[in-house]
Design a protein around this motif. Structure first.
Motif, PDB file in Angstrom:
ATOM      1  N   THR A 293      18.960 -26.125  44.415  1.00  0.00           N
ATOM      2  CA  THR A 293      20.129 -25.961  43.562  1.00  0.00           C
ATOM      3  C   THR A 293      19.845 -26.467  42.154  1.00  0.00           C
ATOM      4  OG1 THR A 293      21.454 -26.333  45.517  1.00  0.00           O
ATOM      5  CG2 THR A 293      22.606 -26.403  43.423  1.00  0.00           C
TER       6      THR A 293
ATOM      7  N   GLY B 224      17.121 -26.213  40.819  1.00  0.00           N
ATOM      8  CA  GLY B 224      16.083 -25.359  40.250  1.00  0.00           C
ATOM      9  C   GLY B 224      14.720 -26.017  40.242  1.00  0.00           C
TER      10      GLY B 224
ATOM     11  N   HIS C  45       8.301 -19.331  40.501  1.00  0.00           N
ATOM     12  CA  HIS C  45       9.703 -19.255  40.949  1.00  0.00           C
ATOM     13  C   HIS C  45      10.700 -19.693  39.874  1.00  0.00           C
ATOM     14  CE1 HIS C  45      13.249 -20.557  43.348  1.00  0.00           C
ATOM     15  NE2 HIS C  45      12.979 -19.496  44.043  1.00  0.00           N
TER      16      HIS C  45
ATOM     17  N   GLN D 227      13.888 -17.827  38.150  1.00  0.00           N
ATOM     18  CA  GLN D 227      15.262 -18.348  38.113  1.00  0.00           C
ATOM     19  C   GLN D 227      15.796 -18.277  36.688  1.00  0.00           C
ATOM     20  OE1 GLN D 227      15.214 -22.380  39.554  1.00  0.00           O
ATOM     21  NE2 GLN D 227      15.146 -21.782  41.680  1.00  0.00           N
TER      22      GLN D 227
ATOM     23  N   GLU E 145      20.425 -15.766  38.355  1.00  0.00           N
ATOM     24  CA  GLU E 145      21.123 -16.093  39.596  1.00  0.00           C
ATOM     25  C   GLU E 145      20.209 -15.981  40.803  1.00  0.00           C
ATOM     26  OE1 GLU E 145      23.968 -13.311  40.895  1.00  0.00           O
ATOM     27  OE2 GLU E 145      22.438 -11.777  40.862  1.00  0.00           O
ATOM     28  N   CYS E 146      20.636 -16.609  41.885  1.00  0.00           N
ATOM     29  CA  CYS E 146      19.824 -16.681  43.089  1.00  0.00           C
ATOM     30  C   CYS E 146      20.074 -15.481  44.006  1.00  0.00           C
ATOM     31  CB  CYS E 146      20.156 -17.962  43.848  1.00  0.00           C
ATOM     32  SG  CYS E 146      20.374 -19.404  42.785  1.00  0.00           S
TER      33      CYS E 146
ATOM     34  N   HIS F  30      18.022 -14.023  47.060  1.00  0.00           N
ATOM     35  CA  HIS F  30      18.413 -14.801  48.247  1.00  0.00           C
ATOM     36  C   HIS F  30      19.775 -14.351  48.732  1.00  0.00           C
ATOM     37  CE1 HIS F  30      15.157 -17.792  47.914  1.00  0.00           C
ATOM     38  NE2 HIS F  30      15.368 -17.785  46.618  1.00  0.00           N
TER      39      HIS F  30
ATOM     40  N   PRO G 114      19.725 -19.945  49.219  1.00  0.00           N
ATOM     41  CA  PRO G 114      18.393 -20.410  48.844  1.00  0.00           C
ATOM     42  C   PRO G 114      17.561 -20.879  50.036  1.00  0.00           C
ATOM     43  CG  PRO G 114      20.118 -21.704  47.746  1.00  0.00           C
ATOM     44  CD  PRO G 114      20.802 -20.719  48.616  1.00  0.00           C
TER      45      PRO G 114
END
Ligand code: HEC
Ligand code: HEC
Ligand code: HEC
Length: 95
Positions: free
Chosen positions: A17, A19, A37, A41, A46-47, A51, A55
């Protein structure tokens, strides 16, 4: 001892969360693929796009997914990011 894995899982979720997942390396036999990664991000914001279920490690993530929408397909669609073998699989080295 049971609460220890749960605590570890919570820490991983919190780190995600925040990051904090910087790079993930896939050591393949034709050269390691380094997935930046954190950079994704930041670029994508956004995730959820990657995902769907929240996450964490993605169920069934494999070569087929990586060469499809999991990595390469998105680069093709957005016309940004590596799409050639050697631009993802570096140097034939797996270290
Ligand atoms: C461009 C796609 C993409 C975006 C955007 C993205 N992720 Fe990921 N994330 C991945 C992939 C691919 C993996 C590795 C999946 C695997 O190998 O199972 C991953 C792995 C993770 C992991 C597990 C790391 C580990 O080693 O256990 C966490 C936690 C995570 N992501 C959190 C996030 C969060 C939080 C966001 C949004 C702020 C985010 N991700 C955005 C693609 C993405
Ligand atoms: C956008 C990045 C990307 C591109 C471009 C790409 N790959 Fe991959 N490839 C990956 C990732 C990531 C994995 C690892 C997936 C996993 O193990 O979950 C992988 C896995 C593989 C594997 C499996 C290796 C093993 O040890 O099991 C082979 C073989 C492979 N790729 C060949 C190729 C070839 C040939 C090309 C060009 C036609 C190519 N890849 C292009 C990212 C890429
Ligand atoms: C949803 C779209 C999307 C997915 C999925 C995705 N990427 Fe990307 N990728 C991008 C974008 C956008 C950029 C350009 C980011 C930038 O330049 O800031 C990029 C750039 C990259 C770069 C170049 C980074 C640099 O420093 O120039 C690499 C390497 C890369 N991606 C590998 C991967 C791998 C490996 C995967 C799968 C595990 C993956 N990407 C999944 C959208 C995606």
């Amino acid at each position: 001892m049971r609460f220890i894995p749960a605590t570890a899982a919570l820490l991983i979720i919190l780190a995600g969360t925040a990051g904090a997942i910087d790079k993930i390396t896939y050591p393949t036999r034709i050269g390691a693929v380094v997935f930046p990664h954190k950079k994704h991000q930041d670029a994508l914001g956004e995730c959820r796009g990657c995902h769907e279920k929240g996450p964490g490690r993605i169920d069934g993530f494999d070569k087929v997914m990586a060469h499809g929408k999991g990595c390469k397909g998105c680069h093709e669609e957005m016309k940004i990011g590596p799409v050639r073998c050697g631009d993802c699989h570096k140097g034939g080295s797996t270290h």
